[in-house]
Motif scaffolding. Sequence first.
Motif, mmCIF file in Angstrom:
data_model
loop_
_atom_site.group_PDB
_atom_site.id
_atom_site.type_symbol
_atom_site.label_atom_id
_atom_site.label_comp_id
_atom_site.label_asym_id
_atom_site.label_seq_id
_atom_site.Cartn_x
_atom_site.Cartn_y
_atom_site.Cartn_z
ATOM 1 N N GLY A 1 24.124 -9.359 25.916
ATOM 2 C CA GLY A 1 24.057 -9.567 27.498
ATOM 3 C C GLY A 1 23.945 -10.734 27.952
ATOM 4 O O GLY A 1 23.786 -10.633 29.403
ATOM 5 N N GLY A 2 23.213 -11.915 26.787
ATOM 6 C CA GLY A 2 22.996 -12.906 28.013
ATOM 7 C C GLY A 2 23.996 -13.978 28.621
ATOM 8 O O GLY A 2 24.855 -13.076 29.046
ATOM 9 N N LEU A 3 23.297 -15.539 29.476
ATOM 10 C CA LEU A 3 24.840 -16.012 30.015
ATOM 11 C C LEU A 3 25.765 -15.966 29.491
ATOM 12 O O LEU A 3 26.462 -16.160 30.818
ATOM 13 N N PHE A 4 26.052 -16.092 28.185
ATOM 14 C CA PHE A 4 27.595 -15.912 27.802
ATOM 15 C C PHE A 4 27.528 -14.929 27.151
ATOM 16 O O PHE A 4 28.684 -14.875 25.977
ATOM 17 N N GLY A 5 27.436 -13.910 27.629
ATOM 18 C CA GLY A 5 27.725 -12.679 26.448
ATOM 19 C C GLY A 5 29.073 -12.272 26.421
ATOM 20 O O GLY A 5 30.013 -10.889 25.512
ATOM 21 N N ARG A 6 29.834 -12.627 27.645
ATOM 22 C CA ARG A 6 31.396 -12.258 27.617
ATOM 23 C C ARG A 6 32.411 -13.154 28.036
ATOM 24 O O ARG A 6 33.191 -13.300 28.408
ATOM 25 N N ILE A 7 31.573 -14.417 26.637
ATOM 26 C CA ILE A 7 32.941 -15.545 26.801
ATOM 27 C C ILE A 7 33.855 -15.282 26.679
ATOM 28 O O ILE A 7 35.713 -15.751 26.932
ATOM 29 N N GLY A 8 34.009 -14.315 25.408
ATOM 30 C CA GLY A 8 35.633 -14.017 25.514
ATOM 31 C C GLY A 8 36.503 -12.696 26.009
ATOM 32 O O GLY A 8 37.514 -12.325 26.430
ATOM 33 N N GLY A 9 35.975 -12.062 27.553
ATOM 34 C CA GLY A 9 36.125 -11.002 28.328
ATOM 35 C C GLY A 9 36.862 -11.628 29.637
ATOM 36 O O GLY A 9 37.440 -11.144 29.659
ATOM 37 N N GLY A 10 37.636 -12.526 29.861
ATOM 38 C CA GLY A 10 37.879 -13.220 30.642
ATOM 39 C C GLY A 10 37.857 -13.514 31.931
ATOM 40 O O GLY A 10 38.164 -13.768 32.587
ATOM 41 N N SER A 11 36.277 -12.970 31.968
ATOM 42 C CA SER A 11 35.643 -12.601 33.648
ATOM 43 C C SER A 11 34.822 -15.023 34.208
ATOM 44 O O SER A 11 34.696 -15.584 33.739
ATOM 45 N N GLY A 12 35.926 -14.294 35.517
ATOM 46 C CA GLY A 12 36.312 -15.860 35.532
ATOM 47 C C GLY A 12 34.858 -16.199 35.639
ATOM 48 O O GLY A 12 34.430 -17.545 36.263
ATOM 49 N N ALA A 13 33.777 -14.968 36.336
ATOM 50 C CA ALA A 13 32.333 -15.193 36.549
ATOM 51 C C ALA A 13 31.703 -15.708 35.480
ATOM 52 O O ALA A 13 30.689 -17.088 35.351
ATOM 53 N N THR A 14 32.003 -15.690 34.472
ATOM 54 C CA THR A 14 31.488 -16.270 33.108
ATOM 55 C C THR A 14 32.162 -17.519 32.816
ATOM 56 O O THR A 14 31.115 -18.117 32.222
ATOM 57 N N SER A 15 33.021 -17.298 33.122
ATOM 58 C CA SER A 15 33.861 -19.227 32.694
ATOM 59 C C SER A 15 32.831 -20.658 34.072
ATOM 60 O O SER A 15 32.723 -21.015 33.255
ATOM 61 N N ALA A 16 32.748 -19.276 35.172
ATOM 62 C CA ALA A 16 31.573 -20.491 35.858
ATOM 63 C C ALA A 16 30.431 -20.977 35.562
ATOM 64 O O ALA A 16 30.103 -21.740 35.849
ATOM 65 N N SER A 17 30.145 -20.030 34.634
ATOM 66 C CA SER A 17 28.603 -19.993 34.765
ATOM 67 C C SER A 17 28.760 -20.726 32.920
ATOM 68 O O SER A 17 28.340 -21.941 33.516
ATOM 69 N N ILE A 18 29.377 -21.338 32.176
ATOM 70 C CA ILE A 18 29.421 -22.161 30.862
ATOM 71 C C ILE A 18 30.197 -22.933 31.574
ATOM 72 O O ILE A 18 29.548 -24.246 31.395
ATOM 73 N N VAL A 19 30.789 -23.861 32.545
ATOM 74 C CA VAL A 19 31.089 -25.184 33.315
ATOM 75 C C VAL A 19 30.123 -25.346 33.903
ATOM 76 O O VAL A 19 29.945 -26.374 33.220
ATOM 77 N N ALA A 20 28.935 -24.943 34.977
ATOM 78 C CA ALA A 20 28.140 -24.838 35.396
ATOM 79 C C ALA A 20 26.972 -25.505 34.236
ATOM 80 O O ALA A 20 25.614 -26.580 34.338
ATOM 81 N N ALA A 21 26.859 -24.098 33.356
ATOM 82 C CA ALA A 21 25.604 -24.641 31.885
ATOM 83 C C ALA A 21 26.226 -25.811 31.399
ATOM 84 O O ALA A 21 24.813 -27.064 31.026
ATOM 85 N N MET A 22 27.687 -26.260 31.183
ATOM 86 C CA MET A 22 27.529 -27.096 29.872
ATOM 87 C C MET A 22 27.622 -28.241 30.627
ATOM 88 O O MET A 22 27.637 -29.723 29.686
ATOM 89 N N ASP A 23 26.980 -28.746 32.015
ATOM 90 C CA ASP A 23 26.946 -30.315 33.299
ATOM 91 C C ASP A 23 28.614 -30.981 32.580
ATOM 92 O O ASP A 23 27.912 -31.912 32.329
ATOM 93 N N GLY A 24 29.196 -30.345 31.898
ATOM 94 C CA GLY A 24 30.308 -30.781 32.149
ATOM 95 C C GLY A 24 30.974 -31.310 30.553
ATOM 96 O O GLY A 24 31.893 -32.206 29.946
#
Length: 154
Positions: free
Chosen positions: A37-60
């Motif tokens: 349930g961490g920041l990226f706990g649902r990466i495979g789940g197709g959640s738009g919010a998760t994808s947006a979090s990944i993009v933001a955290a990876m800083d490009g």
Amino acid sequence: MTFRLMVAMALLAVSGCSTVGESSGTAAAGSASAGSGGLFGRIGGGSGATSASIVAAMDGGLIKTSIGTGLSAEERTAALEAEYRALEYTPGGQKVNWQGASGHSGEVVAAQAYRVGSQDCRQYSHTVFQGGGPVGTARGTACRNPDGSWTPLT
């Protein structure tokens, strides 16, 4: 960015390196698992919010370099998600592939994790292809934050 790289190098010089085992199936021993349930706990789940979090955290990520020129927003997201999966879940040396809708694709390969102070870090490369041929390859290092996100030091 240069400051972060200098800090990481200073920590490396002062604390020394140790290889982190990968027997648990994650890149960093003792780190949060995908189901925690961490920041990226649902990466495979197709959640738009998760994808947006990944993009933001990876800083490009590495895709913000010249290899990312011409990628659509969806392809950038797929590329950054592949970078995250390679860093967080994939054993060293194994490829994580992504495919875009407009003919771009890519592969990310992370090396084995190592420790800098109290952080787990990995070197990795990202190659982008268009029409089957390589556009280019970028290389960098990322370190894992306590919240489970990764910060590239490129």
